[in-house]
Design a protein around this motif. Structure first.
Motif, mmCIF file in Angstrom:
data_model
loop_
_atom_site.group_PDB
_atom_site.id
_atom_site.type_symbol
_atom_site.label_atom_id
_atom_site.label_comp_id
_atom_site.label_asym_id
_atom_site.label_seq_id
_atom_site.Cartn_x
_atom_site.Cartn_y
_atom_site.Cartn_z
ATOM 1 N N ASN A 11 0.756 -1.140 -0.178
ATOM 2 C CA ASN A 11 -0.021 -0.031 -0.057
ATOM 3 C C ASN A 11 1.041 1.161 -0.061
ATOM 4 N N HIS A 33 -3.415 -0.762 -2.459
ATOM 5 C CA HIS A 33 -3.947 0.532 -2.660
ATOM 6 C C HIS A 33 -3.231 1.706 -2.708
ATOM 7 N N VAL A 35 -3.291 5.671 -1.636
ATOM 8 C CA VAL A 35 -3.977 6.469 -0.772
ATOM 9 C C VAL A 35 -3.318 8.060 -0.595
ATOM 10 N N GLY A 64 -6.197 -3.027 -5.682
ATOM 11 C CA GLY A 64 -7.271 -2.144 -4.936
ATOM 12 C C GLY A 64 -7.949 -0.887 -5.622
ATOM 13 N N SER A 65 -7.523 0.037 -4.852
ATOM 14 C CA SER A 65 -8.109 1.275 -5.155
ATOM 15 C C SER A 65 -7.185 2.430 -4.999
#
Length: 149
Positions: A11, A33, A35, A64-65
């Motif tokens: 991440n 992800h 972020v 993921g995102s």
């Protein structure tokens, strides 16, 4: 300032303002992800878009995102960006139900961008607890479930 090829094998959390230069490629491993917790200025061009894509396009599970998270991201812009092969997932107390998530912010612009081939999670784009979000000249292709929530 980010440019070139960025391999995302864990991440990736940005706690500072970020500028993403044209032609930058994020190659994202499954379930990981990105972020952003402060303002993002992602300015691709028609000839050099910015990519968020699978690390291995052929044999890989979805990533993921990409999340724009919190009030300090206010004023962020994504222009000429291509998101492909993402999904969603869990990060700390958050559930991201899409490959592009906008949470608790305002005054965000997504321009001239494409959202392609999301998998597993329901949404391609998910906006929650946010206002003044502008989508202009975007394409959503092969949405797994909902295109935009």
């Amino acid at each position: 300032m980010l440019n070139g090829i960025i391999n995302v094998d864990k991440n990736l959390i940005f706690n500072d303002e970020v500028i993403i230069q044209p032609g930058t490629k994020f190659l994202i491993k499954p379930g990981k992800h990105i972020v952003f917790k402060k303002k993002v200025d992602a300015q691709g061009t028609t000839t050099e878009p910015i990519f968020f894509q699978k690390f291995d396009k052929i044999n890989s599970l979805p990533w993921g995102s990409v999340a724009i998270l919190g009030k300090k991201t206010m004023g962020s812009t994504f222009n000429n960006v291509i998101f492909s092969g993402g999904s969603g997932g869990y990060f700390n107390q958050y559930k991201f139900s899409s490959m592009f998530s906008v949470h608790n912010t305002k005054n965000i612009k997504i321009l001239n961008s494409q959202f392609l081939l999301n998998e597993l999670f329901d949404d391609t784009i998910h906006v929650i607890y946010s206002s003044d979000i502008l989508f202009d000249n975007i394409k959503v292709n092969n949405a797994f479930g909902d295109a935009i929530d």
